[in-house]
Design a protein around this motif. Structure first.
Motif, mmCIF file in Angstrom:
data_model
loop_
_atom_site.group_PDB
_atom_site.id
_atom_site.type_symbol
_atom_site.label_atom_id
_atom_site.label_comp_id
_atom_site.label_asym_id
_atom_site.label_seq_id
_atom_site.Cartn_x
_atom_site.Cartn_y
_atom_site.Cartn_z
ATOM 1 N N THR A 157 5.458 5.503 -2.979
ATOM 2 C CA THR A 157 4.501 6.499 -3.401
ATOM 3 C C THR A 157 4.845 7.855 -2.809
ATOM 4 O O THR A 157 5.698 7.983 -1.927
ATOM 5 C CB THR A 157 3.089 6.072 -2.984
ATOM 6 O OG1 THR A 157 2.125 6.873 -3.669
ATOM 7 C CG2 THR A 157 2.899 6.204 -1.480
ATOM 8 N N SER B 205 0.804 -1.212 0.000
ATOM 9 C CA SER B 205 0.000 0.000 0.000
ATOM 10 C C SER B 205 0.843 1.270 0.000
ATOM 11 O O SER B 205 0.313 2.357 -0.178
ATOM 12 C CB SER B 205 -0.942 0.010 1.193
ATOM 13 O OG SER B 205 -0.194 -0.034 2.397
ATOM 14 N N TYR C 256 3.351 1.789 -2.119
ATOM 15 C CA TYR C 256 4.026 1.861 -3.405
ATOM 16 C C TYR C 256 3.062 2.164 -4.543
ATOM 17 O O TYR C 256 1.921 1.708 -4.541
ATOM 18 C CB TYR C 256 4.763 0.550 -3.699
ATOM 19 C CG TYR C 256 6.013 0.384 -2.874
ATOM 20 C CD1 TYR C 256 5.932 0.019 -1.539
ATOM 21 C CD2 TYR C 256 7.266 0.641 -3.423
ATOM 22 C CE1 TYR C 256 7.075 -0.110 -0.773
ATOM 23 C CE2 TYR C 256 8.411 0.511 -2.662
ATOM 24 C CZ TYR C 256 8.310 0.139 -1.339
ATOM 25 O OH TYR C 256 9.448 0.024 -0.589
ATOM 26 N N ASP C 257 3.554 2.915 -5.503
ATOM 27 C CA ASP C 257 2.888 3.030 -6.795
ATOM 28 C C ASP C 257 3.341 1.851 -7.627
ATOM 29 O O ASP C 257 4.529 1.546 -7.694
ATOM 30 C CB ASP C 257 3.275 4.326 -7.507
ATOM 31 C CG ASP C 257 2.819 5.568 -6.758
ATOM 32 O OD1 ASP C 257 3.449 6.619 -6.941
ATOM 33 O OD2 ASP C 257 1.827 5.478 -6.005
ATOM 34 N N LYS D 209 -1.999 4.004 -8.167
ATOM 35 C CA LYS D 209 -1.442 4.648 -6.995
ATOM 36 C C LYS D 209 -2.083 4.063 -5.743
ATOM 37 O O LYS D 209 -3.146 3.438 -5.812
ATOM 38 C CB LYS D 209 -1.690 6.157 -7.072
ATOM 39 C CG LYS D 209 -0.755 7.014 -6.246
ATOM 40 C CD LYS D 209 -0.907 8.476 -6.602
ATOM 41 C CE LYS D 209 -0.013 9.337 -5.723
ATOM 42 N NZ LYS D 209 1.404 9.147 -6.074
ATOM 43 N N TRP D 210 -1.438 4.298 -4.606
ATOM 44 C CA TRP D 210 -1.963 3.735 -3.363
ATOM 45 C C TRP D 210 -3.376 4.239 -3.072
ATOM 46 O O TRP D 210 -4.153 3.589 -2.390
ATOM 47 C CB TRP D 210 -1.029 4.074 -2.207
ATOM 48 C CG TRP D 210 -0.997 5.522 -1.860
ATOM 49 C CD1 TRP D 210 -0.251 6.501 -2.430
ATOM 50 C CD2 TRP D 210 -1.773 6.173 -0.846
ATOM 51 N NE1 TRP D 210 -0.508 7.707 -1.862
ATOM 52 C CE2 TRP D 210 -1.428 7.549 -0.877
ATOM 53 C CE3 TRP D 210 -2.726 5.741 0.070
ATOM 54 C CZ2 TRP D 210 -2.006 8.477 -0.019
ATOM 55 C CZ3 TRP D 210 -3.286 6.655 0.926
ATOM 56 C CH2 TRP D 210 -2.926 8.010 0.871
ATOM 57 N N ASN E 162 -4.594 -5.676 -2.709
ATOM 58 C CA ASN E 162 -3.664 -5.387 -1.625
ATOM 59 C C ASN E 162 -3.528 -6.549 -0.654
ATOM 60 O O ASN E 162 -2.471 -6.770 -0.072
ATOM 61 C CB ASN E 162 -4.091 -4.117 -0.887
ATOM 62 C CG ASN E 162 -3.877 -2.872 -1.718
ATOM 63 O OD1 ASN E 162 -3.256 -2.918 -2.781
ATOM 64 N ND2 ASN E 162 -4.393 -1.750 -1.254
#
Length: 124
Positions: free
Chosen positions: A98, A28, A30-31, A50-51, A71
């Protein structure tokens, strides 16, 4: 560590899903992105998530490709529909920490973590 899977040989207008399993990262934070590289061409951005759940696509795949994440399983998927021969490439998943900046990076050097790639071949 990122592990891509799901590539294969399909015919034009067929569908295919490639997936990326991530380990050793807090998913969660990280992109997650997909890039592709066709023979003789540079690696290009395809899609990212994206998160926040926001999704981003390169123009040529909008309406045909869908990126999603799970996730709980630390996986990201790229569902590809209406495939074209020009979609033929090695598809790589990538991850980068992110940020609060709106959007995601679209250049390969911006991503620190890469999977090994999975080949998608679309025949006409």
């Amino acid at each position: 560590q990122l592990q891509a899977s799901g590539g294969g040989l399909v015919q034009a207008v067929d569908s295919l899903q490639v997936s990326c399993a991530a380990s050793g990262v807090m998913f969660s934070l990280y992109d997650m992105a997909w890039f592709r590289q066709a023979p003789g061409k540079e690696r290009e951005f395809v899609a990212a998530i994206k998160w926040t759940g926001g999704t981003y696509y390169t123009e040529s795949v909008k309406g045909r490709f869908t990126i999603s994440s799970d996730n709980g399983q630390n996986m990201v998927h790229l569902q590809m529909s209406s495939l074209k021969p020009e979609d033929t490439a090695v598809y790589y998943c990538a991850a980068e920490e992110t940020s609060l900046v709106v959007g995601v990076p679209r250049s390969a050097p911006a991503y620190s973590y890469w999977g090994q790639g999975t080949l998608v071949t679309v025949s006409s």
